[in-house]
Write a protein that holds these residues in place. Structure first.
Motif, PDB file in Angstrom:
ATOM      1  N   ALA A  83       0.852  -1.196   0.000  1.00 57.22           N
ATOM      2  CA  ALA A  83       0.000   0.000   0.000  1.00 57.22           C
ATOM      3  C   ALA A  83       0.882   1.238   0.000  1.00 57.22           C
ATOM      4  CB  ALA A  83      -0.907   0.003   1.229  1.00 57.22           C
ATOM      5  N   VAL A  84       0.369   2.322  -0.536  1.00 54.75           N
ATOM      6  CA  VAL A  84       1.133   3.567  -0.604  1.00 54.75           C
ATOM      7  C   VAL A  84       1.547   3.990   0.810  1.00 54.75           C
ATOM      8  CG1 VAL A  84       1.034   6.006  -1.224  1.00 54.75           C
ATOM      9  CG2 VAL A  84      -0.030   4.300  -2.711  1.00 54.75           C
ATOM     10  N   GLY A  85       2.806   4.336   0.958  1.00 54.25           N
ATOM     11  CA  GLY A  85       3.341   4.730   2.254  1.00 54.25           C
ATOM     12  C   GLY A  85       4.035   3.607   2.986  1.00 54.25           C
ATOM     13  N   GLY A  86       3.873   2.362   2.521  1.00 51.05           N
ATOM     14  CA  GLY A  86       4.560   1.236   3.143  1.00 51.05           C
ATOM     15  C   GLY A  86       6.018   1.184   2.741  1.00 51.05           C
ATOM     16  N   ASN A  87       6.786   0.443   3.497  1.00 50.52           N
ATOM     17  CA  ASN A  87       8.193   0.238   3.178  1.00 50.52           C
ATOM     18  C   ASN A  87       8.466  -1.267   3.182  1.00 50.52           C
ATOM     19  OD1 ASN A  87      11.167  -0.250   4.384  1.00 50.52           O
ATOM     20  ND2 ASN A  87      11.170   1.553   3.069  1.00 50.52           N
ATOM     21  N   GLN A  88       8.998  -1.776   2.076  1.00 49.81           N
ATOM     22  CA  GLN A  88       9.169  -3.214   1.927  1.00 49.81           C
ATOM     23  C   GLN A  88      10.209  -3.792   2.885  1.00 49.81           C
ATOM     24  OE1 GLN A  88       9.043  -4.253  -2.538  1.00 49.81           O
ATOM     25  NE2 GLN A  88       9.230  -2.014  -2.478  1.00 49.81           N
ATOM     26  N   LEU A  89      11.203  -2.998   3.252  1.00 47.97           N
ATOM     27  CA  LEU A  89      12.188  -3.472   4.217  1.00 47.97           C
ATOM     28  C   LEU A  89      11.564  -3.660   5.595  1.00 47.97           C
ATOM     29  CD1 LEU A  89      15.136  -1.214   3.129  1.00 47.97           C
ATOM     30  CD2 LEU A  89      15.218  -3.705   3.144  1.00 47.97           C
ATOM     31  N   ARG A  90      10.815  -2.661   6.054  1.00 50.47           N
ATOM     32  CA  ARG A  90      10.143  -2.786   7.350  1.00 50.47           C
ATOM     33  C   ARG A  90       9.214  -4.006   7.360  1.00 50.47           C
ATOM     34  NH1 ARG A  90       9.111   3.023   7.327  1.00 50.47           N
ATOM     35  NH2 ARG A  90      10.502   4.084   8.786  1.00 50.47           N
ATOM     36  N   TYR A 103       6.168 -14.995   2.384  1.00 51.86           N
ATOM     37  CA  TYR A 103       7.284 -15.359   1.505  1.00 51.86           C
ATOM     38  C   TYR A 103       7.952 -16.636   2.009  1.00 51.86           C
ATOM     39  CZ  TYR A 103       6.638 -10.667  -0.330  1.00 51.86           C
ATOM     40  OH  TYR A 103       6.093  -9.548  -0.903  1.00 51.86           O
ATOM     41  N   PRO A 104       7.676 -17.789   1.385  1.00 50.33           N
ATOM     42  CA  PRO A 104       8.301 -19.035   1.836  1.00 50.33           C
ATOM     43  C   PRO A 104       9.820 -19.019   1.683  1.00 50.33           C
ATOM     44  CG  PRO A 104       7.142 -19.361  -0.253  1.00 50.33           C
ATOM     45  CD  PRO A 104       6.769 -18.004   0.247  1.00 50.33           C
ATOM     46  N   GLU A 105      10.339 -18.222   0.777  1.00 46.25           N
ATOM     47  CA  GLU A 105      11.791 -18.087   0.601  1.00 46.25           C
ATOM     48  C   GLU A 105      12.263 -16.779   1.243  1.00 46.25           C
ATOM     49  OE1 GLU A 105      12.088 -18.405  -3.632  1.00 46.25           O
ATOM     50  OE2 GLU A 105      11.997 -20.600  -3.603  1.00 46.25           O
ATOM     51  N   TRP A 106      11.849 -16.591   2.495  1.00 50.11           N
ATOM     52  CA  TRP A 106      12.109 -15.341   3.202  1.00 50.11           C
ATOM     53  C   TRP A 106      13.600 -15.048   3.321  1.00 50.11           C
ATOM     54  CZ3 TRP A 106      14.353 -14.236   8.082  1.00 50.11           C
ATOM     55  CH2 TRP A 106      14.115 -12.951   8.573  1.00 50.11           C
ATOM     56  N   THR A 107      14.404 -16.044   3.576  1.00 50.48           N
ATOM     57  CA  THR A 107      15.849 -15.832   3.725  1.00 50.48           C
ATOM     58  C   THR A 107      16.444 -15.238   2.463  1.00 50.48           C
ATOM     59  OG1 THR A 107      16.016 -17.663   5.299  1.00 50.48           O
ATOM     60  CG2 THR A 107      18.052 -16.941   4.232  1.00 50.48           C
ATOM     61  N   VAL A 108      16.100 -15.812   1.320  1.00 50.35           N
ATOM     62  CA  VAL A 108      16.597 -15.298   0.041  1.00 50.35           C
ATOM     63  C   VAL A 108      16.036 -13.909  -0.238  1.00 50.35           C
ATOM     64  CG1 VAL A 108      16.631 -15.685  -2.458  1.00 50.35           C
ATOM     65  CG2 VAL A 108      16.905 -17.615  -0.893  1.00 50.35           C
ATOM     66  N   ALA A 109      14.755 -13.711   0.081  1.00 48.47           N
ATOM     67  CA  ALA A 109      14.116 -12.411  -0.174  1.00 48.47           C
ATOM     68  C   ALA A 109      14.781 -11.300   0.625  1.00 48.47           C
ATOM     69  CB  ALA A 109      12.628 -12.483   0.155  1.00 48.47           C
ATOM     70  N   THR A 110      15.137 -11.579   1.886  1.00 48.73           N
ATOM     71  CA  THR A 110      15.792 -10.544   2.694  1.00 48.73           C
ATOM     72  C   THR A 110      17.181 -10.227   2.151  1.00 48.73           C
ATOM     73  OG1 THR A 110      16.543 -12.252   4.266  1.00 48.73           O
ATOM     74  CG2 THR A 110      14.513 -11.060   4.794  1.00 48.73           C
ATOM     75  N   GLU A 111      17.904 -11.235   1.695  1.00 45.36           N
ATOM     76  CA  GLU A 111      19.229 -10.994   1.103  1.00 45.36           C
ATOM     77  C   GLU A 111      19.106 -10.111  -0.129  1.00 45.36           C
ATOM     78  OE1 GLU A 111      20.731 -14.858   0.303  1.00 45.36           O
ATOM     79  OE2 GLU A 111      21.310 -15.274   2.386  1.00 45.36           O
ATOM     80  N   CYS A 112      18.093 -10.396  -0.938  1.00 50.04           N
ATOM     81  CA  CYS A 112      17.883  -9.633  -2.172  1.00 50.04           C
ATOM     82  C   CYS A 112      17.560  -8.173  -1.870  1.00 50.04           C
ATOM     83  CB  CYS A 112      16.761 -10.291  -2.967  1.00 50.04           C
ATOM     84  SG  CYS A 112      16.381  -9.477  -4.535  1.00 50.04           S
TER      85      CYS A 112
END
Length: 291
Positions: A145-152, A164-173
């Motif tokens: 949603a507008v105003g969100g931050n994907q890192l947070r 995200y089942p591949e959360w470890t890889v997603a955080t590295e990316c």
């Protein structure tokens, strides 16, 4: 903040600690106070003096030649993108004009394009803030949603992690993408605010932050464990928005004819706004009164 005053030294030290003697092809002898290679081992393998390499890490020599950095990059197993990043740490490059989120608006043409897309899509900036999104993107991930931050969302929100089942890889990316996007501009107030918050709140963020990985996000496959449709695999494309500073259009799309395409169609139906009920026809009595 040492990283802003000695960016090259911090980067070299972080990357040195990730390379094992075995990877470097040298014997692992003696007690190591820190993981990875010793300074003198990097110097030897790169063909420079140990004293010179020490000066580089301590920020006493801020103008190494590209040839020296290329030799060190080879020892540290850095790819071309990581080497390009390291070169920016010693090269005088124009500072990017900083703008707070409230001043960062996607251009009208990009918003019209976003509104016309039938696939999930959104616009992000270099801090991975969501600047605009369509309804189907929010149906795939409500945090877009507008105003969100994907890192947070990725590091701090349990529901975001569960998606995200591949959360470890997603955080590295995401982390490597943030490092690449910000580059040398690490004293940017928005960057300091965001990384400071996440460093305090997330052990995973602290772990990845210390690695100094640099990698541009490109097209690829992303998998979701969606609460409504279950396993969902989509292709992801990221495209630079012409004329917009540090903005990207991100689009998800399924393989045509796949079960993922069917699941996305279900989500699209659920995301469609309910049509307004048709106006009731007046009864004969009401027609008479109106007459």
């Amino acid at each position: 903040m040492e990283e802003s005053s000695n960016a090259l030294g911090v980067y070299l030290r972080a990357r040195r600690e990730l390379v094992t003697p075995q990877q470097a092809g040298i014997p692992d002898t003696g007690v190591r106070r820190v993981p990875g290679l010793r300074r003198e081992e990097v110097a030897m393998l790169a063909g420079v003096s140990a004293d010179y390499y020490l000066r580089l890490e301590r920020g006493r020599d801020r103008n190494p030649s590209p040839q020296v950095l290329e030799s060190i990059a080879r020892v540290l197993h850095l790819d071309d993108e990581a080497l390009a990043h390291m070169l920016t740490l010693v090269t005088d490059v124009p500072r990017r004009r900083r703008r707070r989120l409230r001043q960062q608006n996607p251009p009208p043409g990009a918003l019209k394009l976003l509104a016309s897309l039938v696939q999930p899509a959104y616009i992000e900036n270099r801090y991975l803030d969501v600047l605009a999104s369509n309804a189907l993107a929010r149906a795939v991930d409500p945090r877009l949603a507008v105003g969100g931050n994907q890192l947070r969302d990725m590091f701090l929100d349990p529901a975001g992690r569960a998606l995200y089942p591949e959360w470890t890889v997603a955080t590295e990316c995401l982390m490597a993408s943030l490092r690449q996007a910000v580059g040398k501009d690490i004293d940017d107030p928005r960057f300091i605010e965001l990384t400071g918050e996440l460093t305090l709140a997330s052990p995973r963020f602290r772990q990845l932050w210390a690695r100094h990985e640099v990698r541009r996000q490109t097209g690829g496959v992303i998998r979701f464990n969606h609460p409504q449709v279950g396993d969902l695999t989509l292709n992801r494309e990221r495209m630079s928005i012409d004329g917009a500073e540090d903005m990207m259009l991100v689009v998800f799309h399924p393989e045509p004819g796949s079960s993922d395409a069917d699941k996305l169609t279900l989500l699209a139906s659920a995301a469609m706004p309910c049509p307004a009920p048709p106006a009731a026809m007046p009864s004969p009595q009401e027609t008479g009164r109106l007459a």
